[in-house]
Design a protein around this motif. Sequence first.
Motif, PDB file in Angstrom:
ATOM      1  N   CYS A 156     -30.647 -51.969 -72.177  1.00  0.00           N
ATOM      2  CA  CYS A 156     -30.604 -53.429 -71.976  1.00  0.00           C
ATOM      3  C   CYS A 156     -29.924 -53.817 -70.667  1.00  0.00           C
ATOM      4  CB  CYS A 156     -29.857 -54.105 -73.130  1.00  0.00           C
ATOM      5  SG  CYS A 156     -30.730 -53.998 -74.680  1.00  0.00           S
ATOM      6  N   PHE A 157     -28.898 -53.072 -70.282  1.00  0.00           N
ATOM      7  CA  PHE A 157     -28.095 -53.501 -69.124  1.00  0.00           C
ATOM      8  C   PHE A 157     -28.081 -52.489 -67.982  1.00  0.00           C
ATOM      9  CE2 PHE A 157     -25.980 -55.263 -73.019  1.00  0.00           C
ATOM     10  CZ  PHE A 157     -26.381 -56.583 -72.849  1.00  0.00           C
ATOM     11  N   HIS A 158     -28.896 -51.455 -68.083  1.00  0.00           N
ATOM     12  CA  HIS A 158     -29.004 -50.433 -67.024  1.00  0.00           C
ATOM     13  C   HIS A 158     -27.650 -49.819 -66.676  1.00  0.00           C
ATOM     14  CE1 HIS A 158     -33.079 -51.732 -66.815  1.00  0.00           C
ATOM     15  NE2 HIS A 158     -32.675 -52.979 -66.637  1.00  0.00           N
ATOM     16  N   VAL A 159     -26.903 -49.479 -67.714  1.00  0.00           N
ATOM     17  CA  VAL A 159     -25.618 -48.786 -67.526  1.00  0.00           C
ATOM     18  C   VAL A 159     -25.902 -47.287 -67.662  1.00  0.00           C
ATOM     19  CG1 VAL A 159     -23.292 -48.453 -68.456  1.00  0.00           C
ATOM     20  CG2 VAL A 159     -24.357 -50.726 -68.523  1.00  0.00           C
ATOM     21  N   PRO A 160     -25.423 -46.453 -66.707  1.00  0.00           N
ATOM     22  CA  PRO A 160     -25.660 -45.009 -66.827  1.00  0.00           C
ATOM     23  C   PRO A 160     -25.147 -44.459 -68.159  1.00  0.00           C
ATOM     24  CG  PRO A 160     -24.723 -45.543 -64.680  1.00  0.00           C
ATOM     25  CD  PRO A 160     -24.663 -46.807 -65.500  1.00  0.00           C
ATOM     26  N   HIS A 161     -25.796 -43.396 -68.635  1.00  0.00           N
ATOM     27  CA  HIS A 161     -25.556 -42.894 -69.991  1.00  0.00           C
ATOM     28  C   HIS A 161     -24.082 -42.604 -70.309  1.00  0.00           C
ATOM     29  CE1 HIS A 161     -26.269 -40.756 -73.719  1.00  0.00           C
ATOM     30  NE2 HIS A 161     -25.608 -39.724 -73.237  1.00  0.00           N
ATOM     31  N   GLY A 162     -23.428 -41.821 -69.453  1.00  0.00           N
ATOM     32  CA  GLY A 162     -22.029 -41.441 -69.730  1.00  0.00           C
ATOM     33  C   GLY A 162     -21.114 -42.659 -69.771  1.00  0.00           C
ATOM     34  N   ASN A 163     -21.387 -43.628 -68.895  1.00  0.00           N
ATOM     35  CA  ASN A 163     -20.571 -44.846 -68.856  1.00  0.00           C
ATOM     36  C   ASN A 163     -20.786 -45.679 -70.113  1.00  0.00           C
ATOM     37  OD1 ASN A 163     -21.570 -43.905 -66.144  1.00  0.00           O
ATOM     38  ND2 ASN A 163     -19.875 -45.182 -65.495  1.00  0.00           N
ATOM     39  N   ALA A 164     -22.042 -45.764 -70.565  1.00  0.00           N
ATOM     40  CA  ALA A 164     -22.339 -46.535 -71.774  1.00  0.00           C
ATOM     41  C   ALA A 164     -21.697 -45.877 -73.003  1.00  0.00           C
ATOM     42  CB  ALA A 164     -23.852 -46.652 -71.957  1.00  0.00           C
ATOM     43  N   CYS A 165     -21.748 -44.542 -73.065  1.00  0.00           N
ATOM     44  CA  CYS A 165     -21.121 -43.830 -74.195  1.00  0.00           C
ATOM     45  C   CYS A 165     -19.626 -44.124 -74.239  1.00  0.00           C
ATOM     46  CB  CYS A 165     -21.323 -42.318 -74.060  1.00  0.00           C
ATOM     47  SG  CYS A 165     -22.991 -41.772 -74.392  1.00  0.00           S
ATOM     48  N   THR A 166     -18.995 -44.110 -73.063  1.00  0.00           N
ATOM     49  CA  THR A 166     -17.549 -44.283 -72.989  1.00  0.00           C
ATOM     50  C   THR A 166     -17.107 -45.658 -73.475  1.00  0.00           C
ATOM     51  OG1 THR A 166     -17.633 -42.884 -71.037  1.00  0.00           O
ATOM     52  CG2 THR A 166     -15.571 -44.045 -71.424  1.00  0.00           C
ATOM     53  N   MET A 167     -17.945 -46.685 -73.219  1.00  0.00           N
ATOM     54  CA  MET A 167     -17.563 -48.051 -73.583  1.00  0.00           C
ATOM     55  C   MET A 167     -17.218 -48.185 -75.065  1.00  0.00           C
ATOM     56  SD  MET A 167     -20.305 -50.361 -71.498  1.00  0.00           S
ATOM     57  CE  MET A 167     -20.373 -50.313 -69.697  1.00  0.00           C
TER      58      MET A 167
END
Length: 386
Positions: free
Chosen positions: A271-282
Motif C-alpha cells: 500500500c505504501f511502497h515501504v521496503p520489506h525489512g522496514n515494513a516488518c520492523t514497524m
Amino acid sequence: MITTYDVFVKPTMGMGCSKRIGIDLAKAGHKKAFMIYDKGMWDFGIAEPIIKNLQAAGLEVVTFDGVLPDPPDEMVEEAAEKARNAGCDCIIGLGGGSSMDTAKGVNVLMNNPPPIRQYFGVRYDLKPGVPLIFIPTTSGTGSETTNMCVISCVSAGNKASVVSAATIGTQCYLDAELTMGLPAGATAATGMDALAHATESLTSGQQNPLSDAVAREAIRLIHKWLPVAVADGSNREARENLMYASYFAGMAFTNALVHSGHGIAHTIGACFHVPHGNACTMVLPEVIEWTAYNEAHKVRQILECMGVDCPEDMPKEEVGALARKTIRDFAKSVGMKGPDKYGISREQLLSIIPMIMQDTGLALSPHRMASGDLAKILGSAYDEML
Ligand SMILES: [Fe+2]
C-alpha cells in the motif's frame, strides 16, 4: 508433536567462499551455467568475478541480468526460455531475494511448461529442475535456504508462491565478502528482516526443536552483530556472523513459518511502497508482544537471546510489554524509522486493516488476530516510532 525437518540447502561458508564455485560445479560435471542477477550486481563488480571464476573452471556461462524487484511472472518466463533454449545444466541465483526467487522460478520452468502462475501453491507433482545454486549478497531474506519462490502475477496484480522440490537449492555459498559494500540503511533493514524471520518462527506455534535452535542462534547473532555492522560496514566478523544469522533464520522460517508480522508487513509494503525489512520492523515489536498471550515461554527466550533478564514468574502481559520495548529500542538503535517518516499518517495506517485481514500470513498466527488487535498493534507501532 511429531515433526520432520525436510528442507536443507548445503551451505559452503567463509569469507571468499564463492570463489570455490567454478571448481565445485566443474567437479560435479556441469558444462553450462545459467546465472541470474540484476544490473546492480554487475555495476558493483560482484557478478563479473564469479562469471570469470566459472569460465576459468571450464564452464560456459549464459547470463540473465534483468532481475526486477518483486519478480514479475513474465520476466521469470522470459529468463526460463533463455535458459531452456541454451540447454543450461545448472542455475545460479546471485543477489538478494528477488534474484534467488527468479532463479527458483526459472528452475520450476526448466521441465514444466509455462505459465508459472499455474503452479502457485504447494506442489508435489512438478518435474524436478536442474541443480540450483544460490549466492546471497545481503544478509536478510534467507531465501537461499527456503523452499518458497515468491512471484508477482502481473495479470492478477498480486504476489503468490510456488513451493516444490524444484524451488529448493542444491547448494549455497554464504560469502560475507559480497556484503561488505552494503550501506548502513540496507544492512539494518535486511538484518531486521532476518530478526523478524527468527522471532516470528520461534513464536509461530508450528516450530520444531531444530527450527527453535537455529532461530535462537539467529536472534543472538543479530542482537550482537547488527549494531556493529551498521556502525562499521567494514567489520568482517560482523558481516560474517550476520550472513550466518540470515541463513539460520531462513532455516527456521522455512520449517516453522512466519506469521502476522509478515502478513501485516506485506500489506504495508504493497500500500505504501515501504521496503520489506522496514515494513516488518514497524510492527514486529507489537506482534511479538501479542504472541506472549499464548507463547510467553518463547517470548522469554527472545528476551534472553537479546540479553534481557526475564524472571520466570513475570506475568505474560509484562513479558510481552518488555519484548515490545526491547525490540523497538533495538530497531531504533540501528536507525530504523517509523511510518510517519515514509509520509504515512496514523489514519492511513489504520485504514489498511481490512486488507491485512485478507492476507494469508495472518491465518498462520499462533492465535486469531481480530481487527481490534490490528488496530491496537498499528496504533502503538505508529505512536512508539514517532
Ligand atoms: Fe521477510
